[in-house]
Design an enzyme around this catalytic site. Structure first.
Site, PDB file in Angstrom:
ATOM      1  CB  THR A 281       1.856  -3.371   1.068  1.00 30.81           C
ATOM      2  OG1 THR A 281       0.906  -3.389   1.955  1.00 30.81           O
ATOM      3  CG2 THR A 281       0.936  -3.491  -0.417  1.00 30.81           C
ATOM      4  CG  PHE A 283       3.056  -1.300  -3.955  1.00 30.65           C
ATOM      5  CD1 PHE A 283       1.716  -0.526  -3.858  1.00 30.65           C
ATOM      6  CD2 PHE A 283       3.762  -1.195  -2.964  1.00 30.65           C
ATOM      7  CE1 PHE A 283       1.201   0.081  -2.663  1.00 30.65           C
ATOM      8  CE2 PHE A 283       3.353  -0.700  -1.583  1.00 30.65           C
ATOM      9  CZ  PHE A 283       2.067  -0.157  -1.597  1.00 30.65           C
TER      10      PHE A 283
END
Length: 385
Positions: A281, A283
């Site tokens: 992921t 961010f």
């Protein structure tokens, strides 16, 4: 087409000779473009003249044979586009202020950082990786609360996820970037190892329902379906862990990190249940000011286009003309304007790079709207651990 074509070497030799002639004509055309740029630099006139370009395309295109008309018009469009590119670069090099950029100093050690969720969430881990020396790290219930806290000055940086390698873009974060007029200052990619966690005494056989945030559930579809688990959304992975722990119910489980399981007293029933074992992921940290450094490696833009044929292809061609690598694109519907869209793109580079600035200048002059979301550097979890 000839039934008995001549030898390939002869044809290639003629092509080379023609290309050399085209080169000389091209150089003459670019010299004319420089004269046009000098005139428009003096008068302030716009570089792009859609009506004139359309007239030329229609007039000259009509003179081409039917079987080659589209090819000829495509070539003309390319020549016109790179001619404009040369003019934009020429004008911007003479007057850099044509591209108005108000840059703020970048804060690498914000005093107050906020993230969505609870301690031991993936956002909390990303915030710690990006800002290990922050004096105050707090958490809020929603993504919008993060943006509101930064916008209102109650936090200096806010951390949210924007993209996952399995489920794609997290649209809510992108929409909030536009809504709250904030900018990306930092970005961090982390490996995500989801686990199925439940209260002590629970087993894989006793669990019936899995709670987590929607993207985390999406990253583990194969495992969850294989074990026949009902899926229920929670606000955050750590929120799911806290809720399951508070329930004491052996039929409930949370999809969360090992850290969340440890913090909230859960037992890990299955490790790394992601469909993609390389699940990652990305961010971002948002702040109130736009900043840029020469070692930035990513730029994010958002733009809207005139609703006409070829407008998106033309915009992306501008990036290619400036030799800027496009790494990501996605669209979002424009509110109250059905079937019209806002486009988000990520590009390699830094806002300090003259080529990038020239590209943005061209886009800002030719598209309906362009906004710079950020110039920043993406770090990776392997760099910070």
């Amino acid at each position: 087409m000839q039934n008995n074509p001549r030898p390939l070497d002869e044809t290639r030799a003629e092509i080379t000779a023609i290309d050399q002639q085209i080169q000389q004509l091209f150089l003459r055309r670019m010299a004319c473009a420089e004269q046009v740029a000098a005139y428009k630099l003096k008068t302030g006139d716009a570089i792009l003249k859609p009506d004139r370009e359309q007239y030329l395309l229609e007039t000259l295109g009509a003179q081409a044979p039917d079987g080659l008309r589209q090819e000829y018009v495509s070539m003309l469009k390319s020549v016109m586009r790179v001619s404009r590119k040369h003019q934009y670069e020429t004008i911007l090099s003479c007057e850099p202020a044509r591209l108005e950029l108000t840059l703020a100093p970048r804060c690498d050690q914000p005093a107050r950082v906020v993230y969505q969720g609870l301690p031991a969430s993936y956002q909390a881990q990303a915030a710690a990786a990006m800002f290990p020396d922050a004096k105050e790290v707090s958490h809020v219930p929603t993504f919008e609360d993060v943006f509101r806290a930064v916008s209102e000055g109650r936090a200096d940086a806010g951390v949210v996820p924007v993209e996952n390698s399995t489920v794609g873009t997290i649209h809510e974060a992108c929409d909030l970037l536009v809504q709250y007029d904030l900018h990306i200052s930092h970005s961090h990619v982390d490996h995500i190892y989801n686990c199925l966690c439940a209260c002590p005494g629970a087993t894989l056989q006793s669990v019936r329902t899995a709670y987590s945030i929607k993207p985390a559930l999406g990253q583990c579809q194969n495992f969850l379906k294989e074990h026949g688990l009902e899926q229920q959304e929670a606000a955050n992975t750590a929120v799911a862990a806290q809720m399951v722990a508070a329930s004491g119910d052996l039929t409930l489980a949370a999809v969360c990190s090992e850290q969340a399981a440890a913090l909230y007293g859960l037992t890990v029933l299955a490790h790394n249940i992601n469909d993609d074992k390389q699940n990652q992921t990305r961010f971002i940290a948002v702040s109130r000011g736009l900043s840029a450094r020469s070692d930035d490696n990513r730029i994010s833009l958002v733009f809207t286009l005139p609703h006409k044929n070829g407008s998106l292809a033309a915009a992306l061609s501008v990036c290619a003309d400036h030799e800027i690598n496009l790494t990501e694109i996605h669209s979002r519907p424009l509110p109250e304007t059905p079937w019209n869209y806002r486009f988000y793109i990520d590009l390699e580079g830094s806002l300090c790079d003259p080529a990038v600035r020239a590209m943005i200048y061209q886009l800002s002059e030719e598209l309906s709207t362009v906004r710079i979301l950020g110039s920043y550097r993406i770090s990776d979890s392997t760099e910070t651990r």
